[in-house]
Write a protein that holds these residues in place. Sequence first.
Motif, mmCIF file in Angstrom:
data_model
loop_
_atom_site.group_PDB
_atom_site.id
_atom_site.type_symbol
_atom_site.label_atom_id
_atom_site.label_comp_id
_atom_site.label_asym_id
_atom_site.label_seq_id
_atom_site.Cartn_x
_atom_site.Cartn_y
_atom_site.Cartn_z
ATOM 1 N N UNK A 149 3.766 -23.343 22.531
ATOM 2 C CA UNK A 149 5.215 -23.622 22.276
ATOM 3 C C UNK A 149 5.493 -24.956 21.684
ATOM 4 N N UNK A 150 6.420 -25.111 20.951
ATOM 5 C CA UNK A 150 7.000 -26.450 20.381
ATOM 6 C C UNK A 150 8.199 -26.678 21.107
ATOM 7 N N UNK A 151 8.328 -27.646 21.818
ATOM 8 C CA UNK A 151 9.963 -28.130 22.307
ATOM 9 C C UNK A 151 10.114 -29.450 21.508
ATOM 10 N N UNK A 152 11.262 -29.619 21.219
ATOM 11 C CA UNK A 152 12.023 -30.845 20.609
ATOM 12 C C UNK A 152 13.097 -31.052 21.245
ATOM 13 N N UNK A 153 13.174 -31.984 22.154
ATOM 14 C CA UNK A 153 14.401 -32.108 23.085
ATOM 15 C C UNK A 153 15.635 -32.455 22.271
ATOM 16 N N UNK A 154 16.504 -31.895 22.626
ATOM 17 C CA UNK A 154 17.801 -31.979 21.943
ATOM 18 C C UNK A 154 18.081 -31.221 20.754
ATOM 19 N N UNK A 155 17.035 -30.713 20.310
ATOM 20 C CA UNK A 155 17.062 -29.639 19.114
ATOM 21 C C UNK A 155 16.826 -28.422 19.382
ATOM 22 N N UNK A 200 9.791 -17.300 17.674
ATOM 23 C CA UNK A 200 11.249 -17.302 17.826
ATOM 24 C C UNK A 200 11.760 -18.653 18.049
ATOM 25 N N UNK A 201 12.952 -19.050 17.585
ATOM 26 C CA UNK A 201 13.606 -20.209 17.755
ATOM 27 C C UNK A 201 14.642 -20.193 18.830
ATOM 28 N N UNK A 202 14.882 -20.816 19.879
ATOM 29 C CA UNK A 202 15.988 -21.113 20.718
ATOM 30 C C UNK A 202 16.332 -22.356 20.653
ATOM 31 N N UNK A 203 17.708 -22.486 20.304
ATOM 32 C CA UNK A 203 18.452 -23.859 19.847
ATOM 33 C C UNK A 203 18.589 -24.405 21.257
ATOM 34 N N UNK A 204 18.507 -25.704 21.147
ATOM 35 C CA UNK A 204 19.313 -26.500 22.448
ATOM 36 C C UNK A 204 20.501 -26.231 22.604
ATOM 37 N N UNK A 205 21.111 -26.800 23.900
ATOM 38 C CA UNK A 205 22.651 -26.564 23.956
ATOM 39 C C UNK A 205 23.341 -27.651 23.281
ATOM 40 N N UNK A 206 22.623 -28.797 23.179
ATOM 41 C CA UNK A 206 23.046 -29.879 22.057
ATOM 42 C C UNK A 206 23.263 -29.394 20.762
ATOM 43 N N UNK A 207 22.141 -28.770 20.129
ATOM 44 C CA UNK A 207 22.330 -28.550 18.901
ATOM 45 C C UNK A 207 23.339 -27.352 18.717
ATOM 46 N N UNK A 208 23.574 -26.462 19.622
ATOM 47 C CA UNK A 208 24.587 -25.403 19.497
ATOM 48 C C UNK A 208 25.892 -25.947 19.280
#
Length: 98
Positions: free
Chosen positions: A47-53, A84-92
């Motif tokens: 999985x690829x996690x981009x903090x804040x994104x 799938x892509x799950x947006x961070x709360x910051x991005x939302x």
Amino acid sequence: MRSMSTLTRADLAEAMNRRLGLSRTDSLAMVESILEMMTEALATGENVKISGFGTFLLRDKSERIGRNPKTGVEVPITPRRVLTFRASQMLKDRVANG
């Protein structure tokens, strides 16, 4: 900002060129390198996690029976891996507030 409806690789490279002062060639090479690293990680099952994104997640879907909506005929849907892509709360929050 931008008036177009789609952000492209070239747009990302141009933004890096303007904001960081990198050459256009170096900016595009950096964008391509980042995308290639993400693609390779996903292709190997990471999985690829981009903090804040957000997080790009791989999910394995098992075989199931589906139905052709036009004919009603049941057909088996083969097992597969989906991205799938799950947006961070910051991005939302940023998207919701413009």
